[in-house]
Design an enzyme around this catalytic site. Structure first.
Site, mmCIF file in Angstrom:
data_model
loop_
_atom_site.group_PDB
_atom_site.id
_atom_site.type_symbol
_atom_site.label_atom_id
_atom_site.label_comp_id
_atom_site.label_asym_id
_atom_site.label_seq_id
_atom_site.Cartn_x
_atom_site.Cartn_y
_atom_site.Cartn_z
ATOM 1 C CB ALA A 77 -24.531 11.557 7.296
ATOM 2 C CB VAL A 78 -24.366 8.214 2.702
ATOM 3 C CG1 VAL A 78 -24.262 6.786 2.193
ATOM 4 C CG2 VAL A 78 -25.622 8.886 2.157
ATOM 5 N NE ARG A 84 -19.297 9.645 -6.043
ATOM 6 C CZ ARG A 84 -18.325 10.326 -6.630
ATOM 7 N NH1 ARG A 84 -17.308 10.744 -5.917
ATOM 8 N NH2 ARG A 84 -18.363 10.593 -7.923
ATOM 9 N NE ARG A 89 -27.697 10.935 -8.279
ATOM 10 C CZ ARG A 89 -27.182 11.843 -9.105
ATOM 11 N NH1 ARG A 89 -27.957 12.787 -9.578
ATOM 12 N NH2 ARG A 89 -25.928 11.780 -9.458
ATOM 13 C CD GLU A 110 -26.872 27.055 6.905
ATOM 14 O OE1 GLU A 110 -27.316 26.085 7.554
ATOM 15 O OE2 GLU A 110 -27.595 27.969 6.466
ATOM 16 C CG ASN A 115 -18.059 18.093 3.712
ATOM 17 O OD1 ASN A 115 -17.539 17.346 2.888
ATOM 18 N ND2 ASN A 115 -19.209 17.832 4.293
ATOM 19 C CE1 TYR A 122 -26.584 18.577 0.378
ATOM 20 C CE2 TYR A 122 -24.501 19.263 1.337
ATOM 21 C CZ TYR A 122 -25.722 18.629 1.451
ATOM 22 O OH TYR A 122 -26.084 18.030 2.631
HETATM 23 C C1 COA Z 1 -22.074 13.969 0.921
HETATM 24 C C2 COA Z 1 -22.738 12.604 1.011
HETATM 25 C C3 COA Z 1 -24.058 12.742 1.771
HETATM 26 C C4 COA Z 1 -23.049 12.098 -0.420
HETATM 27 O O1 COA Z 1 -23.804 10.900 -0.337
HETATM 28 P P1 COA Z 1 -23.583 9.734 -1.416
HETATM 29 O O2 COA Z 1 -24.645 8.743 -1.221
HETATM 30 O O3 COA Z 1 -22.181 9.252 -1.337
HETATM 31 O O4 COA Z 1 -23.767 10.546 -2.780
HETATM 32 P P2 COA Z 1 -24.342 10.001 -4.165
HETATM 33 O O5 COA Z 1 -23.766 8.653 -4.452
HETATM 34 O O6 COA Z 1 -25.827 10.117 -4.155
HETATM 35 O O7 COA Z 1 -23.697 11.067 -5.175
HETATM 36 C C5 COA Z 1 -24.468 11.858 -6.080
HETATM 37 C C6 COA Z 1 -23.483 12.705 -6.879
HETATM 38 O O8 COA Z 1 -22.851 13.666 -6.024
HETATM 39 C C7 COA Z 1 -21.467 13.840 -6.418
HETATM 40 N N1 COA Z 1 -20.594 13.357 -5.336
HETATM 41 C C8 COA Z 1 -20.942 12.600 -4.270
HETATM 42 N N2 COA Z 1 -19.869 12.388 -3.476
HETATM 43 C C9 COA Z 1 -18.829 13.019 -4.057
HETATM 44 C C10 COA Z 1 -17.448 13.155 -3.730
HETATM 45 N N3 COA Z 1 -16.927 12.588 -2.630
HETATM 46 N N4 COA Z 1 -16.643 13.872 -4.553
HETATM 47 C C11 COA Z 1 -17.157 14.452 -5.676
HETATM 48 N N5 COA Z 1 -18.472 14.357 -6.047
HETATM 49 C C12 COA Z 1 -19.283 13.651 -5.242
HETATM 50 C C13 COA Z 1 -21.285 13.004 -7.677
HETATM 51 O O9 COA Z 1 -21.619 13.807 -8.791
HETATM 52 C C14 COA Z 1 -22.340 11.924 -7.482
HETATM 53 O O10 COA Z 1 -22.757 11.334 -8.686
HETATM 54 P P3 COA Z 1 -21.863 10.139 -9.354
HETATM 55 O O11 COA Z 1 -21.508 9.193 -8.247
HETATM 56 O O12 COA Z 1 -22.803 9.570 -10.369
HETATM 57 O O13 COA Z 1 -20.650 10.809 -9.915
HETATM 58 C C15 COA Z 1 -21.809 11.551 1.677
HETATM 59 O O14 COA Z 1 -20.555 11.564 1.034
HETATM 60 C C16 COA Z 1 -21.600 11.792 3.159
HETATM 61 O O15 COA Z 1 -22.404 11.354 3.987
HETATM 62 N N6 COA Z 1 -20.499 12.478 3.521
HETATM 63 C C17 COA Z 1 -20.192 12.758 4.930
HETATM 64 C C18 COA Z 1 -21.238 13.674 5.560
HETATM 65 C C19 COA Z 1 -21.454 14.918 4.740
HETATM 66 O O16 COA Z 1 -20.523 15.518 4.219
HETATM 67 N N7 COA Z 1 -22.738 15.347 4.650
HETATM 68 C C20 COA Z 1 -23.091 16.548 3.877
HETATM 69 C C21 COA Z 1 -22.958 17.796 4.686
HETATM 70 S S1 COA Z 1 -24.129 17.820 6.042
#
Ligand code: COA
Length: 159
Positions: A77-78, A84, A89, A110, A115, A122
């Site tokens: 989680a972030v 973004r 990543r 999973e 979500n 992923y």
């Molecule tokens: C899912 C999560 C961990 C992604 O973390 P993040 O730091 O925002 O992701 P990143 O910036 O590293 O994104 C890497 C790539 O993933 C994809 N991506 C990330 N978030 C996205 C979104 N909301 N919609 C579409 N693509 C997405 C994109 O391709 C992105 O690359 P880009 O920004 O250059 O286009 C974050 O949104 C989060 O914590 N969400 C809530 C908790 C969750 O869903 N955890 C995962 C399941 S346990």
């Protein structure tokens, strides 16, 4: 792109990580990742509890369990304000590199069926759906099971 400090969780991080899990990952479910469970994982040799900090603030975290055949990503989680910016990543990359160093090339996880942003994340990072698990979350919500085989990527050579 943000440049967080990525490091193993410290003593006393567990309460904050459990709160982040409740808000960002387990919303609407009975929380499974309690402070004591996260602290146990932090102390357990086959788990890694990893944090990403920006300017002293906890921006993100992940928990991975390393097995012989596969590693299982339990949580990632972030914080919303830091999303973004490449932090998710970078956390996942650190865990994947560590798994490969340990000789474990298959990563499984999973994600909640509702979500869609987590699934997009992923899939953007090379994970593919292997299954759909009905009622995985407390018989209440389905999960997509995703997997990435890092051996395939390594044998394909540098990209
Ligand atoms: C899912 C999560 C961990 C992604 O973390 P993040 O730091 O925002 O992701 P990143 O910036 O590293 O994104 C890497 C790539 O993933 C994809 N991506 C990330 N978030 C996205 C979104 N909301 N919609 C579409 N693509 C997405 C994109 O391709 C992105 O690359 P880009 O920004 O250059 O286009 C974050 O949104 C989060 O914590 N969400 C809530 C908790 C969750 O869903 N955890 C995962 C399941 S346990």
């Amino acid at each position: 792109m943000a440049t967080p400090t990525i490091a193993l969780a410290r003593r006393h991080d567990a309460a904050l990580l459990a709160a982040m899990s409740r808000r960002l990952v387990e919303a609407g479910l009975q929380p499974q990742w309690t402070e004591s469970r996260i602290e146990r994982a932090r102390q357990h040799a086959d788990h890694v509890v990893l944090t990403a900090r920006l300017g002293g603030s906890l921006a993100g975290f992940a928990i991975m369990q390393y097995g012989d055949d596969a590693a299982h990503l339990n949580l990632l989680a972030v914080e919303s304000i830091y999303q973004r910016q490449g932090i998710g990543r970078q956390l996942l990359h650190w865990l994947e590199e560590t798994a490969c160093t340990a000789g474990t090339f298959r990563i499984r996880l999973e994600v909640r069926a509702n979500n869609t942003s987590g699934q997009a994340f992923y899939k953007a990072l090379g994970y593919q759906q292997t299954d759909w698990v009905r009622g995985y979350y407390q018989d209440h919500e389905d999960a997509l099971r995703l997997e990435r085989d890092l051996a395939l990527i390594r044998s394909a050579g540098p990209t």
